[in-house]
Design a protein around this motif. Structure first.
Motif, PDB file in Angstrom:
ATOM      1  N   VAL A 178      -5.322  -6.316   3.370  1.00 25.26           N
ATOM      2  CA  VAL A 178      -6.197  -5.948   4.541  1.00 25.26           C
ATOM      3  C   VAL A 178      -6.336  -7.104   5.552  1.00 25.26           C
ATOM      4  CG1 VAL A 178      -8.628  -5.534   5.337  1.00 25.26           C
ATOM      5  CG2 VAL A 178      -7.728  -4.284   3.334  1.00 25.26           C
ATOM      6  N   LEU A 179      -6.289  -8.420   4.734  1.00 22.20           N
ATOM      7  CA  LEU A 179      -6.411  -9.671   5.629  1.00 22.20           C
ATOM      8  C   LEU A 179      -5.085 -10.012   6.347  1.00 22.20           C
ATOM      9  CD1 LEU A 179      -8.514 -11.765   3.399  1.00 22.20           C
ATOM     10  CD2 LEU A 179      -9.238 -10.748   5.677  1.00 22.20           C
ATOM     11  N   GLY A 180      -3.792  -9.372   5.674  1.00 18.98           N
ATOM     12  CA  GLY A 180      -2.591  -9.890   6.088  1.00 18.98           C
ATOM     13  C   GLY A 180      -1.862 -11.203   5.729  1.00 18.98           C
ATOM     14  N   LYS A 181      -2.631 -11.453   4.575  1.00 15.40           N
ATOM     15  CA  LYS A 181      -2.450 -12.818   3.949  1.00 15.40           C
ATOM     16  C   LYS A 181      -2.133 -12.499   2.385  1.00 15.40           C
ATOM     17  CE  LYS A 181      -3.904 -14.972   7.902  1.00 15.40           C
ATOM     18  NZ  LYS A 181      -3.369 -15.936   8.562  1.00 15.40           N
TER      19      LYS A 181
ATOM     20  N   ASP B  80     -14.946  -6.728  11.121  1.00 14.66           N
ATOM     21  CA  ASP B  80     -14.137  -5.500  10.646  1.00 14.66           C
ATOM     22  C   ASP B  80     -13.346  -5.611   9.149  1.00 14.66           C
ATOM     23  OD1 ASP B  80     -15.277  -4.045  12.904  1.00 14.66           O
ATOM     24  OD2 ASP B  80     -13.464  -4.550  14.177  1.00 14.66           O
ATOM     25  N   LYS B  81     -12.685  -6.471   9.272  1.00 13.76           N
ATOM     26  CA  LYS B  81     -12.075  -6.617   7.936  1.00 13.76           C
ATOM     27  C   LYS B  81     -12.995  -6.962   6.852  1.00 13.76           C
ATOM     28  CE  LYS B  81      -7.426  -7.752   9.540  1.00 13.76           C
ATOM     29  NZ  LYS B  81      -6.318  -8.757   9.846  1.00 13.76           N
TER      30      LYS B  81
ATOM     31  N   GLU C 215      -4.385   4.392   5.862  1.00 12.19           N
ATOM     32  CA  GLU C 215      -3.570   4.767   7.217  1.00 12.19           C
ATOM     33  C   GLU C 215      -3.647   3.540   8.173  1.00 12.19           C
ATOM     34  OE1 GLU C 215      -5.850   7.662   8.753  1.00 12.19           O
ATOM     35  OE2 GLU C 215      -5.047   9.244   7.696  1.00 12.19           O
ATOM     36  N   THR C 216      -4.545   2.653   8.078  1.00 14.36           N
ATOM     37  CA  THR C 216      -4.286   1.453   9.023  1.00 14.36           C
ATOM     38  C   THR C 216      -3.740   0.242   8.435  1.00 14.36           C
ATOM     39  OG1 THR C 216      -6.927   1.856   9.917  1.00 14.36           O
ATOM     40  CG2 THR C 216      -5.926  -0.291  10.214  1.00 14.36           C
ATOM     41  N   TYR C 217      -4.112   0.239   7.204  1.00 12.74           N
ATOM     42  CA  TYR C 217      -3.227  -1.096   6.443  1.00 12.74           C
ATOM     43  C   TYR C 217      -2.124  -0.783   5.833  1.00 12.74           C
ATOM     44  CZ  TYR C 217      -7.740  -3.193   7.817  1.00 12.74           C
ATOM     45  OH  TYR C 217      -9.048  -3.432   8.517  1.00 12.74           O
ATOM     46  N   ARG C 218      -1.480   0.596   5.664  1.00 13.99           N
ATOM     47  CA  ARG C 218      -0.493   1.017   4.869  1.00 13.99           C
ATOM     48  C   ARG C 218      -0.728   0.900   3.834  1.00 13.99           C
ATOM     49  NH1 ARG C 218       3.668   2.664   8.671  1.00 13.99           N
ATOM     50  NH2 ARG C 218       3.470   2.112  10.607  1.00 13.99           N
ATOM     51  N   LEU C 219      -1.797   0.949   3.111  1.00 10.49           N
ATOM     52  CA  LEU C 219      -2.037   0.601   1.553  1.00 10.49           C
ATOM     53  C   LEU C 219      -1.337   1.640   0.848  1.00 10.49           C
ATOM     54  CD1 LEU C 219      -5.647  -0.749   1.608  1.00 10.49           C
ATOM     55  CD2 LEU C 219      -3.698  -2.029   2.033  1.00 10.49           C
ATOM     56  N   THR C 220      -0.738   1.407  -0.189  1.00 12.85           N
ATOM     57  CA  THR C 220      -0.317   2.429  -1.168  1.00 12.85           C
ATOM     58  C   THR C 220      -1.285   3.102  -2.070  1.00 12.85           C
ATOM     59  OG1 THR C 220       1.700   2.807  -3.025  1.00 12.85           O
ATOM     60  CG2 THR C 220       0.321   0.734  -2.710  1.00 12.85           C
TER      61      THR C 220
ATOM     62  N   GLU D 261     -13.894   8.724   3.070  1.00 10.90           N
ATOM     63  CA  GLU D 261     -13.455   8.647   4.530  1.00 10.90           C
ATOM     64  C   GLU D 261     -13.046   7.104   4.816  1.00 10.90           C
ATOM     65  OE1 GLU D 261     -17.210   9.578   6.541  1.00 10.90           O
ATOM     66  OE2 GLU D 261     -16.919  11.598   6.733  1.00 10.90           O
ATOM     67  N   VAL D 262     -13.914   6.039   4.050  1.00 14.79           N
ATOM     68  CA  VAL D 262     -13.259   4.643   4.467  1.00 14.79           C
ATOM     69  C   VAL D 262     -11.900   4.466   3.911  1.00 14.79           C
ATOM     70  CG1 VAL D 262     -13.774   2.209   4.219  1.00 14.79           C
ATOM     71  CG2 VAL D 262     -15.669   3.921   4.646  1.00 14.79           C
ATOM     72  N   LEU D 263     -11.588   4.838   2.835  1.00 11.96           N
ATOM     73  CA  LEU D 263     -10.567   4.581   1.946  1.00 11.96           C
ATOM     74  C   LEU D 263      -9.430   5.449   2.725  1.00 11.96           C
ATOM     75  CD1 LEU D 263     -11.419   5.144  -1.818  1.00 11.96           C
ATOM     76  CD2 LEU D 263     -11.191   3.179  -0.539  1.00 11.96           C
ATOM     77  N   LYS D 264      -9.464   6.432   3.079  1.00 19.39           N
ATOM     78  CA  LYS D 264      -8.544   7.226   4.177  1.00 19.39           C
ATOM     79  C   LYS D 264      -8.077   6.411   5.254  1.00 19.39           C
ATOM     80  CE  LYS D 264      -7.468  11.627   6.024  1.00 19.39           C
ATOM     81  NZ  LYS D 264      -6.977  11.247   7.527  1.00 19.39           N
ATOM     82  N   ARG D 265      -9.116   5.896   5.920  1.00 17.35           N
ATOM     83  CA  ARG D 265      -8.826   5.102   7.047  1.00 17.35           C
ATOM     84  C   ARG D 265      -7.967   3.800   6.841  1.00 17.35           C
ATOM     85  NH1 ARG D 265     -11.544   0.816   9.030  1.00 17.35           N
ATOM     86  NH2 ARG D 265     -13.181   1.224   7.644  1.00 17.35           N
TER      87      ARG D 265
END
Length: 221
Positions: A134-137, A24-25, A86-91, A79-83
Motif C-alpha cells: 500500500v505504501l509502495g515501499k 488515505d494510506k 483494485e487500487t493497489y493490485r493486491l493479490t 467494501e474496503v478490501l475490494k477497493r
C-alpha cells in the motif's frame, strides 16, 4: 460505512499508524489490521471449532467474490478490501493465506511456538507485507511482526513451550531490522512494546505514546 469496523481496536496499532503521513494510506492500512483483528476475534466468539470454520469460510468466499470482480457480500470491510485489491493490485491469494493461517486458533488452549509462528507469519507478517505494498515501499518486516505477534499470542492464550529464551531470540532477530525509512517505520513500531506483553505487564497509554515516539524518532526497535 461503519468506521468502528474498519479501524482496529488495538491502541498499539492505531498509535503506530498515526505516524503514517498520508491520511488515505493510513486509513487503508488500518483496515488491513482491522481485517486481521476480525479474523482473530472469531475463535474468541465461538465455542465450537466448526462454527469458527464456517465464519472463516464466509470471509474466504468474500475474497473469492472480490477476485471474481462481481458483487461482493456486504460488510464494511469487504467494501474496503475490494477497493484495496483494485487500487493497489493486491493479490487475493495473500488474503486467502491470512484467513487459512488463523485456523489453528480455533483449537482452544496454548499454542506451541512452532504453531504460533505459523499463525503470526500468516497474520501479522502477511498484513505488514500488504501494508508495504500500500505504501509502495518494499521492506522485510518478518522479524518485527514475529516479535509483536508472538507476544500478543503469549499474552492472550499462552505458549506451551515459550519462555525467556524464545523471547531473547525473537527480540535479537527483530533488532537486526534497521535502516527503515520514516514511511515504513510506523509499521514496525508495535514491536517496541512486545517485551512488556510477553512478560505479562502491558504498558500504559502514556508509556506507549512516549516509547513509540522515541522509537520513531530514533528509528530503533
Amino acid at each position: 460505512m461503519t468506521s468502528s469496523e474498519v479501524v482496529p481496536k488495538s491502541e498499539d496499532v492505531r498509535l503506530a499508524c498515526a505516524f503514517i503521513a498520508d491520511a488515505d494510506k493510513r486509513a487503508d492500512i488500518l483496515a488491513l489490521f482491522a481485517f486481521l483483528e476480525t479474523l482473530r476475534d472469531i475463535p474468541e466468539r465461538v465455542s465450537d471449532p466448526l462454527m469458527g470454520e464456517i465464519r472463516l469460510r464466509w470471509w474466504y468466499e468474500a475474497i473469492e467474490e472480490i477476485e471474481q470482480g462481481g458483487s461482493v457480500r456486504y460488510h464494511p470491510l469487504t467494501e474496503v478490501l475490494k477497493r484495496l485489491v483494485e487500487t493497489y493490485r493486491l493479490t487475493p491469494k495473500a488474503f486467502y493465506d491470512v484467513i487459512e493461517g488463523q485456523m489453528p486458533l480455533l483449537d482452544k488452549g496454548p499454542l506451541t511456538v512452532a504453531d504460533a509462528l505459523s499463525v503470526v507469519d500468516s497474520g501479522e507478517g502477511a498484513v505488514l507485507r500488504l501494508a508495504c505494498e500500500v505504501l509502495g515501499k518494499p521492506a522485510d518486516l518478518t522479524d518485527v511482526a514475529r516479535l509483536y505477534g508472538m507476544a500478543q499470542i503469549k499474552a492472550s492464550r499462552g505458549l506451551s513451550d515459550g519462555g525467556d529464551m524464545e523471547l531473547a531470540h525473537l527480540r535479537r532477530e527483530a533488532m537486526k531490522t534497521s535502516g527503515l525509512s520514516a514511511d515504513i517505520m510506523p509499521l514496525a513500531l508495535p514491536a517496541v512494546l512486545a517485551v512488556d506483553y510477553w512478560q505479562g505487564r502491558p504498558p500504559g497509554p502514556l508509556s506507549k505514546r512516549v516509547r513509540l515516539l522515541r522509537a520513531f524518532i530514533t528509528g530503533k526497535i
